[in-house]
Enzyme design. Structure first.
Site, PDB file in Angstrom:
ATOM      1  N   CYS A 103       0.821  -1.212   0.000  1.00  0.00           N
ATOM      2  CA  CYS A 103       0.000   0.000   0.000  1.00  0.00           C
ATOM      3  C   CYS A 103       0.860   1.269   0.000  1.00  0.00           C
ATOM      4  O   CYS A 103       1.674   1.476   0.901  1.00  0.00           O
ATOM      5  CB  CYS A 103      -0.923  -0.005   1.218  1.00  0.00           C
ATOM      6  SG  CYS A 103      -1.785   1.535   1.513  1.00  0.00           S
ATOM      7  N   GLY A 104       0.677   2.123  -1.006  1.00  0.00           N
ATOM      8  CA  GLY A 104       1.443   3.359  -1.093  1.00  0.00           C
ATOM      9  C   GLY A 104       1.154   4.325   0.038  1.00  0.00           C
ATOM     10  O   GLY A 104       2.074   4.988   0.554  1.00  0.00           O
ATOM     11  N   HIS A 105      -0.112   4.429   0.450  1.00  0.00           N
ATOM     12  CA  HIS A 105      -0.469   5.322   1.561  1.00  0.00           C
ATOM     13  C   HIS A 105       0.165   4.840   2.871  1.00  0.00           C
ATOM     14  O   HIS A 105       0.548   5.651   3.721  1.00  0.00           O
ATOM     15  CB  HIS A 105      -1.989   5.398   1.703  1.00  0.00           C
ATOM     16  CG  HIS A 105      -2.670   6.072   0.553  1.00  0.00           C
ATOM     17  ND1 HIS A 105      -2.458   7.391   0.237  1.00  0.00           N
ATOM     18  CD2 HIS A 105      -3.556   5.597  -0.364  1.00  0.00           C
ATOM     19  CE1 HIS A 105      -3.187   7.723  -0.816  1.00  0.00           C
ATOM     20  NE2 HIS A 105      -3.856   6.643  -1.207  1.00  0.00           N
ATOM     21  N   CYS A 106       0.263   3.520   3.023  1.00  0.00           N
ATOM     22  CA  CYS A 106       0.907   2.956   4.215  1.00  0.00           C
ATOM     23  C   CYS A 106       2.392   3.312   4.239  1.00  0.00           C
ATOM     24  O   CYS A 106       2.949   3.652   5.289  1.00  0.00           O
ATOM     25  CB  CYS A 106       0.740   1.442   4.253  1.00  0.00           C
ATOM     26  SG  CYS A 106      -0.981   0.872   4.293  1.00  0.00           S
TER      27      CYS A 106
END
Length: 233
Positions: free
Chosen positions: A78-81
């Site tokens: 996950c990029g947001h993670c």
């Protein structure tokens, strides 16, 4: 005794090597004590950059052990993670330096799906703040400073306990909007519901007070349990 002997023999331990009944019993008691210790041992919680690493096995242990703990459900892809990770680590470092009792934790939701299902995790990252085991959804920007301030606010009392008329006057004068619950019993049904409501409205910036003080009730002409909103007009 026979049941315990069967248990020992079932795991290939022969207590007949002991010459007398007393030695057999001493061995049996020591073995059972050791077994109890092993059975009650808990899953070790690892730490990575001051952030607790949770699994399905130790999740509940962490929640029970820490009064205030933020948990991040994340996915490795996950990029947001990944964007949150340095902010989350920095927040954990600051809290550790302050010797705070607030903890930060993370759990790989793709590996430990049961905890995600239990808390209705629908996307990543999802942050929930557990206060005495009760989960609160995190609301706000995902920066270290905001996360720290938000958690500190949530770990404090949801309503200020007022013990004198001066306390009440100071709270009312210092804030634009103040909600005060006047109750005869702080452990009663009405007072507990008031605190629950105060907690759910905390993000709106209102200030809450609660009191059972007879002088305060008299000063504001409160004759029975009730809630009063104070604001300037």
């Amino acid at each position: 005794y026979n049941l315990h002997v069967y248990y020992l023999q079932s795991i290939d331990i022969d207590i007949n090597i002991y010459p007398n009944q007393k030695e057999k019993m001493n061995f049996l008691l020591k073995f059972l004590a050791f077994g109890a210790l092993v059975c009650t041992s808990k899953a070790e919680i690892e730490e990575e950059d001051n952030v607790l690493v949770l699994t399905s096995d130790n999740f509940q242990e962490a929640i029970d052990k820490h009064e205030f703990i933020m948990v991040e459900w994340y996915a490795p892809w996950c990029g947001h993670c990944k964007a949150l990770a340095p902010e989350y680590v920095h927040a954990a470092e600051v809290l550790k330096e302050e010797n705070s009792n607030i903890k930060l934790a993370k759990i790989d939701a793709t590996e430990h799906r049961d905890t995600g299902s239990k808390y209705s995790i629908g996307g990543y990252p999802t942050l929930k703040f557990f206060r005495s085991g009760n989960p609160l959804p995190f609301k706000g920007t995902r920066t270290a400073d905001f996360i720290i301030d938000w958690m500190k606010k949530k770990s404090g009392p949801v309503a200020v306990t007022l013990s004198s008329t001066d306390d009440a006057k100071e709270l009312i004068d210092d804030e634009d909007v103040v909600v005060i619950g006047f109750f005869q019993d702080l452990e009663g049904f009405k007072a507990k519901n008031f605190l629950e409501a105060a907690d759910s409205l905390d993000d709106y910036g209102y200030k809450f007070g609660i009191t059972t003080d007879a002088d305060i009730l008299a000063a504001y002409d409160i004759k029975e349990d009730g809630i009063v909103v104070f604001k300037p007009f």
